[in-house]
Scaffold this active site. Structure first.
Site, PDB file in Angstrom:
ATOM      1  N   SER A   1     -10.254  -0.239   7.114  1.00 27.44           N
ATOM      2  CA  SER A   1      -9.682  -0.160   5.763  1.00 27.44           C
ATOM      3  C   SER A   1      -9.014  -1.412   5.219  1.00 27.44           C
ATOM      4  O   SER A   1      -8.601  -1.425   4.062  1.00 27.44           O
ATOM      5  CB  SER A   1      -8.681   0.982   5.685  1.00 27.44           C
ATOM      6  OG  SER A   1      -9.379   2.180   5.538  1.00 27.44           O
TER       7      SER A   1
ATOM      8  N   LYS B   1       0.862  -1.184   0.000  1.00 29.43           N
ATOM      9  CA  LYS B   1       0.000   0.000   0.000  1.00 29.43           C
ATOM     10  C   LYS B   1       0.898   1.234   0.000  1.00 29.43           C
ATOM     11  O   LYS B   1       1.929   1.254   0.688  1.00 29.43           O
ATOM     12  CB  LYS B   1      -0.902  -0.033   1.242  1.00 29.43           C
ATOM     13  CG  LYS B   1      -1.894   1.124   1.328  1.00 29.43           C
ATOM     14  CD  LYS B   1      -2.851   0.944   2.511  1.00 29.43           C
ATOM     15  CE  LYS B   1      -3.837   2.096   2.635  1.00 29.43           C
ATOM     16  NZ  LYS B   1      -4.799   1.913   3.744  1.00 29.43           N
TER      17      LYS B   1
ATOM     18  N   SER C   1      -9.860   2.223   2.926  1.00 27.88           N
ATOM     19  CA  SER C   1      -8.953   2.982   2.091  1.00 27.88           C
ATOM     20  C   SER C   1      -7.964   2.116   1.323  1.00 27.88           C
ATOM     21  O   SER C   1      -7.334   2.595   0.383  1.00 27.88           O
ATOM     22  CB  SER C   1      -8.161   3.974   2.960  1.00 27.88           C
ATOM     23  OG  SER C   1      -7.344   3.266   3.876  1.00 27.88           O
TER      24      SER C   1
HETATM   25  N1  GLN Z   1     -13.404   4.585   6.557  1.00 25.38           N
HETATM   26  C1  GLN Z   1     -12.730   4.984   7.762  1.00 25.38           C
HETATM   27  C2  GLN Z   1     -12.272   6.424   7.652  1.00 25.38           C
HETATM   28  O1  GLN Z   1     -12.462   6.997   6.614  1.00 25.38           O
HETATM   29  C3  GLN Z   1     -11.582   4.079   8.049  1.00 25.38           C
HETATM   30  C4  GLN Z   1     -10.404   4.336   7.215  1.00 25.38           C
HETATM   31  C5  GLN Z   1      -9.242   3.462   7.563  1.00 25.38           C
HETATM   32  O2  GLN Z   1      -9.403   2.427   8.205  1.00 25.38           O
HETATM   33  N2  GLN Z   1      -8.068   3.909   7.195  1.00 25.38           N
HETATM   34  O3  GLN Z   1     -11.723   6.968   8.569  1.00 25.38           O
END
Ligand code: GLN
Length: 483
Positions: free
Chosen positions: A175, A76, A151
């Site tokens: 995410s 990532k 994400s």
């Molecule tokens: N969807 C959540 C956010 O936008 C979690 C994102 C994540 O786990 N990085 O904060």
């Protein structure tokens, strides 16, 4: 070759059915021809990957090579890679070439794994749909008009499209598990502190945790064995005994007690998802597990508490991007203030700005007690719910997401609808617990994920339960049409 699991690639490299160079070339070719459709990579490190594969082939010939030697994977784009652009999905870091490797990257390098490239993601890991990336949205290989989740959407899409057999990812509120669910993959978020955060660009430091996205639980165990380590460069990393997660995969789960939280099966859960999750629970009963209804009474407070704590931490973490030290700098600033405001104003996207504003507000002197301090108290109650539950059960089971993959733009104008995507995943981050998602069926041709939550440092038990499910079902072997 691209349909092989990591476990199979490891065996075939040793049996000399193909070399690391051959399989690396195969995946690079697939990325070149297919990724324009999915946009799952920000950077493809072709030359470097081929050089790594060549070196790995030499080691494999010598024998006694580490498990992942010569296996191609993707990182990532939140993990710093020495000499390779690390953008975190943001214009802010579009020009950032780290002078060092994240500990996670170093751990895979020590194994002589081959890195195919860096995967697309929501900007600074903020999002549930991969629509906030500066590099454009990632498409879900199961339905290209739908989001792959976020994400870590690039990591999920590249594994689902068989452009890489496994990828690293991070999970602050869901995410890893949410894109795993939407793309039909296995994704594990370990206990907070199990994986080093050093060199992993910070979003919300008390919640962020690295993990992996693979097709099978066995592959997740193989990858996590390498990723998990104690690191004194990360003061929140826990010096907890390391286990070999592959050693317990075959253990019987008969006699295990699995808790079903009432709160995870209420209003808002798509009926098709509910049905598939209920069938999966029956499968666990067939495997000999006992199930028990439990309650996590503060579940409804997880999303509101998270959306105070995560923005608060993000507003502090992202203050380092000021146009002075590294990253984007605006043209011809008039003075220092202009440099700060325009550099940040021009390089951050809307969602990142929204979080910085909310976070700075929640931390401001007049509102700190009302919001931040209150959210921390709620966090404690949420954690206590899990501690109480784990006095009665070994694992907790439920859906990963309220529904299968949704269409692009469906939630774009409504941040709260987007935030509710993580309603079942966020509480475990607040509590610091490990959790994973595995595929449990298709609804209208789109994957549905089953979530398992474990007690602290019970990654081995989680992967064992996931593997046992995968020995009896074939949902994890399904692939998107045409792949
Ligand atoms: N969807 C959540 C956010 O936008 C979690 C994102 C994540 O786990 N990085 O904060």
């Amino acid at each position: 070759m691209h349909n092989l699991t990591i476990a199979e690639i490891i065996a075939k490299l040793r049996a000399k059915e193909f070399s690391s160079t051959e399989i690396t070339q195969h995946f690079l070719k697939r990325i070149e021809t297919l990724d324009p459709q999915y946009n799952s990579f920000i950077t493809v490190t072709k030359e470097q990957a081929l050089a790594q594969a060549k070196a790995a082939d030499k080691r494999l010939v010598k024998g006694n090579a580490p498990a992942l030697c010569g296996v191609p994977i993707a990182h990532k784009d939140i993990f710093c890679t020495n000499g390779v652009k690390t953008s975190c999905g943001s214009k802010m870091l579009d020009n950032f070439i780290p002078p060092y490797d994240a500990t996670v990257v170093e751990n895979y390098a020590k194994q002589h794994a081959v890195i195919l490239g860096k995967t697309n993601m929501d900007e600074f890991a903020m999002g549930s749909s991969n629509e906030t990336s500066y590099y454009g949205p990632v498409k879900n290989p199961w339905a290209v008009d739908c989001v792959p989740g976020g994400s870590s959407g690039g990591s999920a899409a590249c594994v689902a499209a068989r452009l890489a057999p496994g990828a690293t990812a991070t999970d602050t509120g869901g995410s890893i598990r949410q894109p795993a669910s939407l793309c039909g993959l296995t994704g594990i978020k370990p206990t907070y502190g199990r994986v080093s955060r050093w060199g992993m660009i910070a979003f919300a430091s008390s919640l962020d945790q690295g993990g992996v996205l693979t097709r099978t639980a066995e592959d997740a165990a193989i990858m996590l064995n390498v990723m998990a380590s104690f690191d004194d460069k990360d003061s929140t990393c826990v010096d907890h005994e390391l286990s070999d997660y592959t050693a317990t995969l075959q253990d019987s789960i008969a006699g295990m007690t699995i808790g079903i939280p009432d709160e995870y099966f209420s209003e808002g859960l798509d009926p098709r998802t509910q049905e598939l999750v209920e069938q999966a629970i029956k499968q666990y009963e067939k495997l000999g597990a006992a199930t028990k209804r439990i309650s996590l009474p503060h579940s409804h407070l997880a999303v509101p508490a998270y959306y105070v704590i995560a923005p608060a931490e993000c507003s502090a973490n992202l203050s380092r991007f000021d146009g002075v030290r590294y990253g984007y700098r605006c043209e011809d600033p008039k003075d220092l203030e202009d440099l700060y405001t325009r550099s940040r104003g021009e390089a951050f996207g809307d969602e990142v700005k929204r979080r910085i504003l909310v976070g700075a507000y929640a931390l401001s002197a007049g509102y700190y007690d009302a919001y931040y301090s209150k959210a921390q108290k709620v966090r404690r109650l949420i954690k206590q719910d899990f501690v109480n539950a784990f006095n009665e059960v070994d694992l907790i089971i439920g859906p990963t997401c309220p529904s299968p993959a949704f269409k692009f733009g469906a939630k774009g104008d409504d941040p709260v609808a987007m935030y509710l995507e993580d309603i079942y995943t966020i509480a475990t981050n607040l509590a610091g617990l490990p959790a994973l998602s595995i595929p449990c069926g298709l609804a209208d041709g789109k994957p549905v994920g089953l979530q398992l939550i474990g007690n602290y440092f019970q990654e081995g038990r989680l992967l064992n339960a996931a593997h046992q499910f995968q020995t009896e079902t074939d949902f994890h072997t399904l692939s998107p049409e045409g792949i």
